[in-house]
Design an enzyme around this catalytic site. Sequence first.
Site, PDB file in Angstrom:
ATOM      1  N   HIS A 100     -33.773  25.356 -22.761  1.00 43.12           N
ATOM      2  CA  HIS A 100     -33.882  25.112 -24.111  1.00 43.12           C
ATOM      3  C   HIS A 100     -33.266  23.684 -24.447  1.00 43.12           C
ATOM      4  CE1 HIS A 100     -32.480  25.310 -28.156  1.00 43.12           C
ATOM      5  NE2 HIS A 100     -31.204  25.261 -28.097  1.00 43.12           N
TER       6      HIS A 100
ATOM      7  N   CYS B 278     -30.887  29.898 -30.631  1.00 41.91           N
ATOM      8  CA  CYS B 278     -31.723  29.389 -29.918  1.00 41.91           C
ATOM      9  C   CYS B 278     -32.231  29.886 -28.296  1.00 41.91           C
ATOM     10  CB  CYS B 278     -30.812  28.317 -29.177  1.00 41.91           C
ATOM     11  SG  CYS B 278     -30.557  27.066 -30.487  1.00 41.91           S
TER      12      CYS B 278
ATOM     13  N   ASN C 160     -33.566  19.468 -31.381  1.00 48.70           N
ATOM     14  CA  ASN C 160     -33.692  20.805 -31.101  1.00 48.70           C
ATOM     15  C   ASN C 160     -34.294  21.631 -32.007  1.00 48.70           C
ATOM     16  OD1 ASN C 160     -32.617  23.581 -30.810  1.00 48.70           O
ATOM     17  ND2 ASN C 160     -30.506  22.842 -30.498  1.00 48.70           N
TER      18      ASN C 160
HETATM   19  N1  ACO Z   1     -23.132   9.546 -35.198  1.00 47.12           N
HETATM   20  C1  ACO Z   1     -21.955   8.764 -34.821  1.00 47.12           C
HETATM   21  N2  ACO Z   1     -20.906   9.307 -34.302  1.00 47.12           N
HETATM   22  C2  ACO Z   1     -20.575  10.513 -34.601  1.00 47.12           C
HETATM   23  C3  ACO Z   1     -21.769  11.416 -34.613  1.00 47.12           C
HETATM   24  C4  ACO Z   1     -22.911  10.830 -35.094  1.00 47.12           C
HETATM   25  N3  ACO Z   1     -23.998  11.465 -35.444  1.00 47.12           N
HETATM   26  N4  ACO Z   1     -21.277  12.723 -34.708  1.00 47.12           N
HETATM   27  C5  ACO Z   1     -19.899  12.683 -34.338  1.00 47.12           C
HETATM   28  N5  ACO Z   1     -19.571  11.453 -34.136  1.00 47.12           N
HETATM   29  C6  ACO Z   1     -18.230  10.875 -33.912  1.00 47.12           C
HETATM   30  C7  ACO Z   1     -16.854  11.760 -33.949  1.00 47.12           C
HETATM   31  O1  ACO Z   1     -16.678  11.796 -35.376  1.00 47.12           O
HETATM   32  C8  ACO Z   1     -16.062  11.274 -33.086  1.00 47.12           C
HETATM   33  O2  ACO Z   1     -15.297  10.332 -33.496  1.00 47.12           O
HETATM   34  P1  ACO Z   1     -13.912   9.827 -33.529  1.00 47.12           P
HETATM   35  O3  ACO Z   1     -13.828   9.844 -31.982  1.00 47.12           O
HETATM   36  O4  ACO Z   1     -13.652   8.735 -34.094  1.00 47.12           O
HETATM   37  O5  ACO Z   1     -13.175  11.258 -34.137  1.00 47.12           O
HETATM   38  C9  ACO Z   1     -17.033  10.640 -31.811  1.00 47.12           C
HETATM   39  O6  ACO Z   1     -18.436  10.644 -32.533  1.00 47.12           O
HETATM   40  C10 ACO Z   1     -17.013  11.635 -30.865  1.00 47.12           C
HETATM   41  O7  ACO Z   1     -17.485  13.012 -31.227  1.00 47.12           O
HETATM   42  P2  ACO Z   1     -17.711  14.403 -30.533  1.00 47.12           P
HETATM   43  O8  ACO Z   1     -17.961  15.314 -31.211  1.00 47.12           O
HETATM   44  O9  ACO Z   1     -16.284  14.587 -29.543  1.00 47.12           O
HETATM   45  O10 ACO Z   1     -18.747  13.796 -29.519  1.00 47.12           O
HETATM   46  P3  ACO Z   1     -19.285  14.514 -28.359  1.00 47.12           P
HETATM   47  O11 ACO Z   1     -19.325  13.581 -27.060  1.00 47.12           O
HETATM   48  O12 ACO Z   1     -18.767  15.959 -27.962  1.00 47.12           O
HETATM   49  O13 ACO Z   1     -20.735  14.737 -28.511  1.00 47.12           O
HETATM   50  C11 ACO Z   1     -22.265  16.363 -29.382  1.00 47.12           C
HETATM   51  C12 ACO Z   1     -21.175  15.650 -29.842  1.00 47.12           C
HETATM   52  C13 ACO Z   1     -23.495  15.576 -29.184  1.00 47.12           C
HETATM   53  C14 ACO Z   1     -22.441  17.150 -30.602  1.00 47.12           C
HETATM   54  C15 ACO Z   1     -22.188  17.424 -28.213  1.00 47.12           C
HETATM   55  O14 ACO Z   1     -20.681  17.655 -28.481  1.00 47.12           O
HETATM   56  C16 ACO Z   1     -22.934  18.164 -27.943  1.00 47.12           C
HETATM   57  O15 ACO Z   1     -23.999  17.918 -27.936  1.00 47.12           O
HETATM   58  N6  ACO Z   1     -22.638  19.474 -27.946  1.00 47.12           N
HETATM   59  C17 ACO Z   1     -23.711  20.546 -27.788  1.00 47.12           C
HETATM   60  C18 ACO Z   1     -23.951  21.191 -28.924  1.00 47.12           C
HETATM   61  C19 ACO Z   1     -25.449  21.723 -29.058  1.00 47.12           C
HETATM   62  O16 ACO Z   1     -26.268  21.168 -28.266  1.00 47.12           O
HETATM   63  N7  ACO Z   1     -25.675  22.350 -30.095  1.00 47.12           N
HETATM   64  C20 ACO Z   1     -27.082  22.683 -30.421  1.00 47.12           C
HETATM   65  C21 ACO Z   1     -26.837  24.166 -31.013  1.00 47.12           C
HETATM   66  S1  ACO Z   1     -26.626  25.392 -29.554  1.00 47.12           S
HETATM   67  C22 ACO Z   1     -27.638  25.235 -28.588  1.00 47.12           C
HETATM   68  O17 ACO Z   1     -28.705  24.868 -29.020  1.00 47.12           O
HETATM   69  C23 ACO Z   1     -27.350  25.217 -27.393  1.00 47.12           C
END
Ligand code: ACO
Length: 344
Positions: free
Chosen positions: A271, A116, A301
Amino acid sequence: MAKYFKTVMTHFSRYLPPGRVTNNDLSKLMDTNDAWITERSGIKERRFVEEPIATSDLAIEAVKKVLAESNLKPADFDYIIASTLSPDYYFPGIAPIVQHKLGFPTIPAIDIRVQCSAFVYSTQLADAMLKSGQYKRILLVFSDVQSKLLDLTTNGRNVAVLFGDGAAAVICEAKECTQEEIPQASNQSSGVIDTILGSDGVGAEMLLLRTPGTATRGFLSPETYENGDWHPKMDGRVVFKHAVNRMCEVAETLMARNKISANDIACLIPHQANLRISEMVREKMNLSQDKVFNNIHKYGNTTSATIPICINEALEEGRIKKGDLVLTVAFGAGFTWGGSLIRL
Ligand code: ACO
């Protein structure tokens, strides 16, 4: 009189495949829903390719558009830098495929692999090559097809809902200039002003596609295939924290060393990883919402292509114009990150 060269980004293009996939469409494949995806990421829909479209095919569409827009021919270029994490083949990269299929002369064509952070790394590389006087016109290509890698089941939902397919192309030209015309934040000279890059492999396992790879016994085995190791895996919370910290850090450093404040920037283009990440960077920089460009709701993304797609769209919508000071910040797998200050 001494001769100087500056790097001007003269044309941008984007290509998004036509296949729209909404959050509701994904909820038919996995246990997810529109409310969760919208609240956590800001994404409403993304584009997925249809078979047999490969990453180089998207790249070629973006390059055709930038050539048409600029009235330039393949023979007018002397280097191709392509960025992707989803090449057509494990090797070779996509740059030579673009070179051949579009009839470019047998010029150098390389792929860089910084996920990215592609736009900021490519900008720094092209800028150094053009400023040195060694090359005159470089084509930057950004293309990713993530949809074929994703685990589109509930197991992979934390990653699968975030990504879309897309491509962009940028033309970078060396323009001769006087010492006074070397682009700086304090003058009106268009071109690349400054870039910052960084990396820390401590994050290599936090966001990766493990196999095929030489760290895997047998490179690619039925077991690793069964395990789903050919899908990207991510520790979302760790990535989120590092992304916000590094993107804020590069924005602050670029502003400090170029003696500007957030008010001097026409637009921040982050990004497009996640709307919450972009919002946190915006708040930290104390920028109003109209000074940040986001389009993640439409495309998700698109990995290497997000920033040039945004710049192209922001120019088209009149949100930015030639002569504006634009700050880009990026963070990606590796970890890799960076920022660039550009006067369009
Ligand atoms: N739909 C429904 N529920 C979901 C999903 C989904 N797609 N994905 C995860 N969950 C659930 C999990 O299982 C978890 O359930 P639980 O509490 O029963 O265990 C709950 O939602 C919370 O999950 P978390 O992973 O803790 O959620 P979080 O608030 O951290 O959000 C996310 C997840 C959106 C991926 C976040 O961490 C994020 O945006 N991280 C940045 C990652 C990113 O942008 N990566 C892109 C590539 S790198 C870059 O481009 C910078």
